[in-house]
Design a protein around this motif. Structure first.
Motif, PDB file in Angstrom:
ATOM      1  N   THR B 959      45.413  48.696  36.782  1.00  0.00           N
ATOM      2  CA  THR B 959      44.475  49.235  37.764  1.00  0.00           C
ATOM      3  C   THR B 959      44.593  50.748  37.744  1.00  0.00           C
ATOM      4  OG1 THR B 959      46.093  49.220  39.543  1.00  0.00           O
ATOM      5  CG2 THR B 959      44.779  47.219  39.248  1.00  0.00           C
ATOM      6  N   GLU B 960      43.842  51.408  38.614  1.00  0.00           N
ATOM      7  CA  GLU B 960      43.897  52.874  38.557  1.00  0.00           C
ATOM      8  C   GLU B 960      45.215  53.411  39.105  1.00  0.00           C
ATOM      9  OE1 GLU B 960      40.804  54.683  40.781  1.00  0.00           O
ATOM     10  OE2 GLU B 960      41.089  53.389  42.513  1.00  0.00           O
ATOM     11  N   ASN B 961      45.970  52.584  39.872  1.00  0.00           N
ATOM     12  CA  ASN B 961      47.325  53.009  40.230  1.00  0.00           C
ATOM     13  C   ASN B 961      48.332  52.197  39.400  1.00  0.00           C
ATOM     14  OD1 ASN B 961      47.532  50.504  41.644  1.00  0.00           O
ATOM     15  ND2 ASN B 961      46.324  51.480  43.282  1.00  0.00           N
ATOM     16  N   LEU B 962      49.542  52.034  39.862  1.00  0.00           N
ATOM     17  CA  LEU B 962      50.544  51.374  39.025  1.00  0.00           C
ATOM     18  C   LEU B 962      50.621  49.868  39.262  1.00  0.00           C
ATOM     19  CD1 LEU B 962      53.350  54.083  39.160  1.00  0.00           C
ATOM     20  CD2 LEU B 962      51.957  53.455  37.195  1.00  0.00           C
ATOM     21  N   ASN B 963      49.756  49.354  40.149  1.00  0.00           N
ATOM     22  CA  ASN B 963      49.753  47.897  40.355  1.00  0.00           C
ATOM     23  C   ASN B 963      49.074  47.212  39.186  1.00  0.00           C
ATOM     24  OD1 ASN B 963      50.853  48.372  42.869  1.00  0.00           O
ATOM     25  ND2 ASN B 963      48.811  48.593  43.799  1.00  0.00           N
ATOM     26  N   THR B 964      49.375  45.950  39.003  1.00  0.00           N
ATOM     27  CA  THR B 964      48.654  45.150  38.032  1.00  0.00           C
ATOM     28  C   THR B 964      48.064  43.943  38.747  1.00  0.00           C
ATOM     29  OG1 THR B 964      50.591  43.853  37.460  1.00  0.00           O
ATOM     30  CG2 THR B 964      50.181  45.824  36.134  1.00  0.00           C
ATOM     31  N   ILE B 965      47.077  43.341  38.106  1.00  0.00           N
ATOM     32  CA  ILE B 965      46.458  42.143  38.675  1.00  0.00           C
ATOM     33  C   ILE B 965      46.718  40.992  37.722  1.00  0.00           C
ATOM     34  CG2 ILE B 965      44.248  41.050  39.245  1.00  0.00           C
ATOM     35  CD1 ILE B 965      43.213  43.882  39.940  1.00  0.00           C
ATOM     36  N   ALA B 966      47.282  39.923  38.243  1.00  0.00           N
ATOM     37  CA  ALA B 966      47.545  38.746  37.409  1.00  0.00           C
ATOM     38  C   ALA B 966      46.239  38.014  37.145  1.00  0.00           C
ATOM     39  CB  ALA B 966      48.536  37.831  38.118  1.00  0.00           C
ATOM     40  N   VAL B 967      46.014  37.620  35.906  1.00  0.00           N
ATOM     41  CA  VAL B 967      44.772  36.912  35.557  1.00  0.00           C
ATOM     42  C   VAL B 967      45.080  35.688  34.699  1.00  0.00           C
ATOM     43  CG1 VAL B 967      43.244  38.914  35.670  1.00  0.00           C
ATOM     44  CG2 VAL B 967      44.437  38.417  33.541  1.00  0.00           C
ATOM     45  N   GLU B 968      44.227  34.677  34.866  1.00  0.00           N
ATOM     46  CA  GLU B 968      44.278  33.508  33.978  1.00  0.00           C
ATOM     47  C   GLU B 968      43.323  33.772  32.820  1.00  0.00           C
ATOM     48  OE1 GLU B 968      46.288  31.111  34.409  1.00  0.00           O
ATOM     49  OE2 GLU B 968      46.823  31.280  36.551  1.00  0.00           O
ATOM     50  N   VAL B 969      43.791  33.482  31.610  1.00  0.00           N
ATOM     51  CA  VAL B 969      42.915  33.635  30.450  1.00  0.00           C
ATOM     52  C   VAL B 969      42.181  32.311  30.243  1.00  0.00           C
ATOM     53  CG1 VAL B 969      42.794  34.226  28.008  1.00  0.00           C
ATOM     54  CG2 VAL B 969      44.567  35.239  29.456  1.00  0.00           C
ATOM     55  N   VAL B 970      40.851  32.387  30.245  1.00  0.00           N
ATOM     56  CA  VAL B 970      40.049  31.153  30.155  1.00  0.00           C
ATOM     57  C   VAL B 970      38.970  31.302  29.080  1.00  0.00           C
ATOM     58  CG1 VAL B 970      40.424  30.578  32.593  1.00  0.00           C
ATOM     59  CG2 VAL B 970      38.438  31.974  31.930  1.00  0.00           C
ATOM     60  N   GLU B 971      38.292  30.202  28.778  1.00  0.00           N
ATOM     61  CA  GLU B 971      37.118  30.271  27.905  1.00  0.00           C
ATOM     62  C   GLU B 971      36.071  31.138  28.606  1.00  0.00           C
ATOM     63  OE1 GLU B 971      36.458  29.077  24.959  1.00  0.00           O
ATOM     64  OE2 GLU B 971      38.081  27.641  24.612  1.00  0.00           O
ATOM     65  N   PRO B 972      35.387  32.014  27.873  1.00  0.00           N
ATOM     66  CA  PRO B 972      34.407  32.876  28.553  1.00  0.00           C
ATOM     67  C   PRO B 972      33.111  32.124  28.867  1.00  0.00           C
ATOM     68  CG  PRO B 972      34.501  33.413  26.219  1.00  0.00           C
ATOM     69  CD  PRO B 972      35.501  32.322  26.445  1.00  0.00           C
ATOM     70  N   ASN B 973      33.172  31.185  29.771  1.00  0.00           N
ATOM     71  CA  ASN B 973      31.973  30.477  30.227  1.00  0.00           C
ATOM     72  C   ASN B 973      32.313  29.910  31.586  1.00  0.00           C
ATOM     73  OD1 ASN B 973      29.649  29.068  30.586  1.00  0.00           O
ATOM     74  ND2 ASN B 973      29.737  27.945  28.654  1.00  0.00           N
ATOM     75  N   PHE B 974      31.891  30.640  32.622  1.00  0.00           N
ATOM     76  CA  PHE B 974      32.447  30.355  33.949  1.00  0.00           C
ATOM     77  C   PHE B 974      31.606  29.380  34.748  1.00  0.00           C
ATOM     78  CE2 PHE B 974      33.528  34.601  32.522  1.00  0.00           C
ATOM     79  CZ  PHE B 974      34.899  34.611  32.615  1.00  0.00           C
ATOM     80  N   ILE B 975      30.309  29.369  34.473  1.00  0.00           N
ATOM     81  CA  ILE B 975      29.399  28.530  35.256  1.00  0.00           C
ATOM     82  C   ILE B 975      28.764  27.521  34.318  1.00  0.00           C
ATOM     83  CG2 ILE B 975      27.031  28.665  36.121  1.00  0.00           C
ATOM     84  CD1 ILE B 975      27.819  30.668  38.089  1.00  0.00           C
ATOM     85  N   ASP B 976      28.673  26.303  34.740  1.00  0.00           N
ATOM     86  CA  ASP B 976      27.950  25.288  33.982  1.00  0.00           C
ATOM     87  C   ASP B 976      28.418  25.235  32.526  1.00  0.00           C
ATOM     88  OD1 ASP B 976      25.998  23.386  33.271  1.00  0.00           O
ATOM     89  OD2 ASP B 976      24.509  24.964  32.840  1.00  0.00           O
ATOM     90  N   PRO B 977      29.709  24.970  32.309  1.00  0.00           N
ATOM     91  CA  PRO B 977      30.241  25.041  30.938  1.00  0.00           C
ATOM     92  C   PRO B 977      29.541  24.103  29.962  1.00  0.00           C
ATOM     93  CG  PRO B 977      31.923  24.266  32.503  1.00  0.00           C
ATOM     94  CD  PRO B 977      30.749  24.638  33.305  1.00  0.00           C
ATOM     95  N   LYS B 978      28.900  23.068  30.456  1.00  0.00           N
ATOM     96  CA  LYS B 978      28.215  22.147  29.519  1.00  0.00           C
ATOM     97  C   LYS B 978      26.785  22.596  29.225  1.00  0.00           C
ATOM     98  CE  LYS B 978      30.954  18.042  30.335  1.00  0.00           C
ATOM     99  NZ  LYS B 978      31.145  16.941  31.320  1.00  0.00           N
ATOM    100  N   ASN B 979      26.375  23.707  29.783  1.00  0.00           N
ATOM    101  CA  ASN B 979      25.039  24.271  29.533  1.00  0.00           C
ATOM    102  C   ASN B 979      23.912  23.298  29.862  1.00  0.00           C
ATOM    103  OD1 ASN B 979      26.345  26.584  28.587  1.00  0.00           O
ATOM    104  ND2 ASN B 979      26.439  25.742  26.505  1.00  0.00           N
ATOM    105  N   GLU B 980      24.020  22.679  31.030  1.00  0.00           N
ATOM    106  CA  GLU B 980      23.007  21.695  31.392  1.00  0.00           C
ATOM    107  C   GLU B 980      21.826  22.330  32.133  1.00  0.00           C
ATOM    108  OE1 GLU B 980      25.991  17.869  31.803  1.00  0.00           O
ATOM    109  OE2 GLU B 980      25.656  19.209  33.508  1.00  0.00           O
ATOM    110  N   ARG B 981      22.087  23.429  32.805  1.00  0.00           N
ATOM    111  CA  ARG B 981      21.045  23.972  33.687  1.00  0.00           C
ATOM    112  C   ARG B 981      19.839  24.482  32.900  1.00  0.00           C
ATOM    113  NH1 ARG B 981      23.667  25.462  38.937  1.00  0.00           N
ATOM    114  NH2 ARG B 981      21.830  26.731  39.329  1.00  0.00           N
TER     115      ARG B 981
END
Ligand code: ZN
Lengths: 117, 984
Positions: B959-981
């Motif tokens: 981040t812009e200061n010395l803190n960090t943000i913990a993140v989960e690494v996931v497939e880059p497809n967050f909504i409707d992963p089956k592409n049905e919409r």
């Protein structure tokens, strides 16, 4: 700024043109059959001589046509222009026309290695 | 001279000058000699010359938007002009910065280079604030709208300089078939005829009469165009010259007409007749106000009609000062002394006669050792023949150190120089272009030889006029000079200095120090000392520096060589270079056919290339960007939204071999694709990196329409043209940009089918009749539109292509037809958010020219069975298939209330608290990040090393200061992963 004689439109200011790098670098006919090194040389490596250079230009702000030119890179003289697909003029045609004000010999100096077209 | 006075202000005080006066002339007329403070040492400086070569008298014109660094010796006054001195604080007379003069040991040669080196923190805290306050020239000008223009010329001959030589050349060309441009930098022709007392008569008439007749003749010949107040600044390759014309000389600013014209001249022959420049001599305190070049003094006398000082001391090493002596004594004035370093027997008899006749104190074989005075010259110290020091009270010292042909333009043209032993200067030797030099610029200082030279050098031209000119010369005809660059100091004090470059405050001591420190090449020495690197390029002093250096190095001056004279000859205003290419003319603004509607709906615009695109729409005055984007994005997935996609590039490819060509340009395979379908496609460079993406629509095998990203429309077209013309000219096809032929709407959202059916009620939008990625053309009113079913956002969507003339009406119809759904117009920011939610890349944001389709997991888009396409071979290079390349992943913060910043680093370690012992290993960076209103947490995409294998693991984002943000690494497809919409 020099002028360039477009083979289609005639003599125009350099600012109408874009340079397309070395000419007569043929794209390999069968890229799958050549080695990484050979392919990389085609993609990344170009000659950069001080002296006679065969290069491509495009009349970007004009007829948009590509063509070839022979330029003396040490003086920026365009010695010849010719259309795409025409055979490159032989190097000896230009031998005696080079004026190099910085004094290097016309041929044979280390700065004057010319890749044969 | 007219009697009417012109009033102007200098440093707040009102002065009167004459019509035609320069600022310098008017100030000298009022006995003002202190004009400015010097660059480094803040020493008092005055007017050294009477022209463009001036190193000292630079001023700021307050009523011309604070124009800085104007040469007082060039700029002409007008009523109401407000002039200020420069580089002084708090005032010109009491300048606190002159303490630098005493501190001069720290400002010596190489000062800037050495202070950059430390000690640590010194530059930032000590040197820079000090230098910013005290060193430098004028202050930056205020913003203004320039009316400057550019003008182009194509001529047979350009004559640079309307002095005697230039006029003789022009006279030869008058009335012939040659198209000639005659350029003079002053407001009147004549050069030396007007400046000095060297020529008594021409063809038995006074020189002025001959001048007037000749000008009339040239002006009446219709083959010669005359430009006055025009300075040739640049002599480029291919006989291309640039000249700057001041249209406003001696007039107040005019806000309606162009004040500067930049002339761009293409010529077949260039005649340089631009004369010579007098040089100075270095002695102790040779910078004091009151020291002036002898020929400049004489120019004030002859051209401006006043005497800067009635009894100056004259100091010379050559025969030219006879002319000044004659001018002064003709007016009844008597110089205080005449100091000549030459032996009496070598001094011309005409000079000796004058000295004797008027009983002028004469010091042959003597030199000026230095001068004294606080703010101007009070006394001149002379070392006589017998090596004794004599002091003479005077307020002015006129110096001549000889003449240099004005070789700047000649060397810019790449001509070669040689050393002239007789005149002790460099002169043109070998030309490189079609250049002819005439008169003193060619090293010819003899009027008798001038005619022969003109005839000989112009003999290559056919059908020129015969010249019949006969000169009667005042004084010695032959120029004679004795070498002298610097005189020896008598007195040593911190205040005493001998300058070699007045503008940059370089002393001869600096030259010696630089050589001692090993800078014995002239180009190195120049940069180390900054000698001749000022805006005057050392016009009166650079040859002197060569002379001094050659003596230190004990080398021949021609061995030392010259430094490179660079264009422009004299500074060119940025406003002239810009010409009309400013403000609204700098870069065209492109607006879509819906622009007015967007404005009415409170769109906030974003610049995308030259296009103005709605960034987001403000629903109310106090709605923030974040609120607007969240609202728009939510509404699209809830009912429907519509985006103006008119800026997308559209290219039509037509011809027998169109299919083959499209197959080569894009990674996908289009052979088996059915007509009237589209395909999301990737374009690579030969290096395998993603260049662009878009949708390729196949009308049939001979006809395709492709879209490009907004910013890449021109470069994709150029890329296609290049390959079509150079690599595969055998292919039969045409490529055409049709970007502006169609407005494009992107309708997105679950309700879009219903809305489409209401707008186009005769078209069947059912899945069977209008499947995903199909398109067709339809009649609409009196025109034709194309509808493509495609998805930009992961929702059910349609693209409508409509001629611009029908765009606004149709766009409005969409809103009228969908009131019950709250159809929302959305901008580019929402579009990016919606795409990020789906993991759809934006070329140029998630890619940067180092990203391959494999890095983005887009392997499915590569037509592996195709024999070839641009970039295909690169995709199997060892470096491209390396598993540790940076690859695209999705990131979701563990603490779902946190947001991730675009551009931040992705790292493995959590703790960044100080001190950090080892370099932090950066895995990659965040390319896109948004707060998703539809998921109610942040989503981000990142390119990280070995990303594919890291999916499922936990990493950290800085981040812009010395803190960090913990993140989960996931497939880059967050909504409707089956592409049905989108298949709804
Ligand atoms: Zn052309």
């Amino acid at each position: 700024m020099f002028t360039i004689r477009c083979p289609y439109c005639g003599e125009r200011d350099q600012s109408e043109f874009s340079n397309g790098g070395e000419a007569h670098v043929a794209r390999p006919k069968d890229p799958e059959q050549i080695s990484d090194r050979e392919w990389s040389e085609y993609v990344f490596i170009r000659a950069n001589p001080k002296g006679i250079y065969y290069e491509r230009w495009v009349h970007t702000h004009g007829c948009k046509k590509w063509f070839n030119a022979v330029r003396n890179t040490s003086t920026d003289e365009i010695l010849k222009v010719y259309k795409m697909g025409e055979a490159p003029p032989p190097l000896k045609e230009f031998k005696n026309t080079i004026k190099t004000p910085s004094g290097e010999p016309d041929v044979g100096s280390g700065n004057f290695s010319v890749k044969k077209p | 001279m007219t009697e009417s006075k012109i009033y102007f202000k200098f440093d707040g005080k009102k002065y009167a000058g004459n019509q035609g006066d320069t600022i310098a002339a008017a100030l000298l007329r009022n006995n003002v000699r202190l004009i400015g403070r010097s660059f480094k040492y803040h020493r008092p400086r005055g007017i050294y010359t009477c022209g463009i070569e001036e190193p000292n008298a630079l001023v700021q014109i307050i009523n011309e938007h604070n124009e800085p660094n104007v040469r007082a010796t060039v700029k002409k006054i007008y009523e109401g002009m407000i002039v200020k001195s420069q580089n002084r604080w708090p005032s010109l007379k009491t300048d606190l910065g002159s303490i630098n003069n005493i501190l001069s040991p720290i400002f010596s040669a190489g000062f800037y280079y050495k202070t950059f080196m430390g000690p640590k923190g010194f530059w930032k805290n000590v040197y820079e604030p000090l230098i910013r306050r005290t060193a430098g020239l004028g202050k930056p000008p205020k913003e203004f709208k320039s009316k400057s223009i550019h003008q182009h010329h194509n001529v047979d001959v350009i004559i640079v300089g309307g002095g005697l030589s230039g006029l003789l050349a022009a006279r030869k060309f008058a009335g012939t078939n040659y198209d000639v441009l005659l350029v003079e930098r002053e407001d009147a022709f004549g050069g030396v005829l007007k400046n000095a007392n060297k020529i008594k008569s021409i063809n038995d008439q006074p020189a002025d009469e001959w001048l007037e007749k000749t000008e009339r003749l040239i002006r009446n010949s219709n083959n010669i165009k005359i430009l006055k107040n025009t300075l040739v600044t640049t002599y480029n390759f291919s006989d291309h010259l640039i000249a700057l014309e001041d249209k406003n000389v001696g007039k107040p600013q005019d806000n309606e007409k162009p004040e500067l014209v930049l002339h761009k001249i293409r010529t077949k022959h260039t005649i340089l007749a631009n004369g010579h420049i007098e040089r100075f001599i270095t002695f102790r305190n040779n910078d004091l106000p009151g020291v002036m070049l002898a020929a400049s003094f004489e120019k004030y006398l002859n051209r401006y009609g006043f005497v800067p000082d009635e009894s100056p001391v004259i100091f010379t090493n050559n025969s030219s000062t006879y002319s000044l002596l004659k001018s002064l004594t003709d007016l009844g004035h008597k110089p205080k002394a005449y100091v000549d370093i030459r032996d009496q027997k070598n001094i011309e008899k005409q000079t000796l006669e004058l000295l004797e006749k008027f009983n002028i104190p004469f010091y042959p074989k003597s030199e000026v050792e230095g001068c004294e005075g606080q703010k101007e010259v009070k006394k001149v110290s002379i070392r006589t023949k017998k090596n004794q020091i004599t002091k003479i009270k005077t307020s002015m010292l006129c110096v001549s150190g000889g003449f240099n042909p004005d070789i700047h333009l000649f060397t810019q043209s790449k001509g070669l120089l040689k050393w002239d032993k007789d005149h002790l200067t460099f002169k043109p030797d070998r030309i490189f272009q079609k250049t002819i030099t005439l008169g003193s610029v060619s090293g010819n200082f003899s009027y008798e030889k001038l005619l022969v030279e003109v005839e000989k050098k112009l003999s290559e031209f056919q059908g020129l006029n015969e010249l019949e000119v006969k000169f009667e010369i005042n004084g010695p005809e032959k120029f004679q000079i004795k070498e002298l660059w610097e005189t020896k100091h008598e007195k040593k004090s911190l205040w005493s200095k001998s300058f070699i470059d007045l503008q940059n405050d370089v002393t001869t001591k600096d030259l010696r120090q630089a050589v001692n420190e090993g800078f014995n090449r002239i180009e190195h020495l120049k940069r180390f000392t900054t000698n001749s690197m000022g805006t005057d390029q050392g016009k009166i002093s650079s040859i002197n520096a060569l002379g001094i250096v050659s003596k230190i190095l004990k080398k021949d001056i021609s061995e030392v060589g010259t430094t490179t004279y660079r264009p422009p000859y004299s500074p060119v205003n940025f406003s002239a270079i810009a010409g009309r290419s400013t403000y609204e003319f700098y870069d065209p603004v492109r607006k879509t056919p819906l622009h007015s509607w967007h404005i009415n709906q409170n769109a906030v615009f974003e610049n995308v290339g030259q296009w103005k695109r709605p960034w987001y729409f403000k629903k109310s005055e106090d709605e923030t960007m974040l609120q607007a984007v969240q609202r728009e994005a939510e509404q699209v997935r809830k009912t429907a939204g519509i985006l103006d996609g008119s800026t997308l590039g559209k290219i039509e490819i037509k011809g027998k071999d169109a299919l083959t060509f499209v197959n080569l340009m894009y990674t996908n395979s289009f052979t088996k694709m059915k007509p009237k379908t589209g395909r999301y496609a990737l374009m690579l460079g030969e290096d395998g990196m993603i260049k662009d993406d878009g949708i390729v629509c196949k009308i049939n095998d001979q006809h395709f329409i492709v879209t490009t990203t907004t910013g890449n429309a021109a470069s994709v077209l150029a890329h296609m043209e290049e390959y079509a013309q150079t690599e595969w000219p055998n292919l039969n096809l045409y490529i055409n940009s049709i970007t502006e032929q169609f407005a494009t709407f992107n309708l997105s959202g679950p309700k879009s089918r219903v809305i489409m059916s209401r707008v186009f009620n005769d078209i069947d939008f059912s899945n069977d009749q209008f499947p995903f990625m199909s398109f067709d053309n339809f009649k609409y009113l009196d025109t034709e539109i194309r509808i493509l079913r495609a998805s930009f956002t992961g929702e059910l969507g349609y693209e409508i292509y409509v001629p611009p003339s029908h765009a606004l009406k149709l766009w409005q119809k969409f809103f009228i037809s969908s009131r019950d759904f709250d159809l929302v117009p959305y901008g580019t920011e929402t579009m990016h958010l919606l795409r990020a939610e789906k993991g759809y890349i934006i070329v140029g944001q998630d890619t940067d020219g180092t990203v391959t389709p494999l890095d983005l997991n887009l392997n499915w888009m590569i037509g592996k069975k195709k024999k070839d396409f641009i970039g295909k071979r690169s995709l199997t290079r060892t470096d491209i298939v390396r598993e540790t390349r940076k690859q695209l992943v999705g990131l979701v913060p563990v603490d779902k209330t946190l947001g991730i910043e675009e551009g931040q680093h992705v790292i493995e370690q959590k703790d960044l608290s100080l001190p950090i012992k080892n370099p932090v290993d950066m895995l990659g960076h965040v390319t896109s990040s948004y707060f998703s209103p539809n998921l109610n947490h942040s989503v981000a995409m990142a390119l990280i090393r070995g990303g594919k294998r890291k999916i499922g693991s936990r990493l950290f984002v800085s981040t812009e200061n010395l803190n960090t943000i913990a993140v989960e690494v996931v497939e880059p497809n967050f909504i409707d992963p089956k592409n049905e919409r989108m298949m709804l």
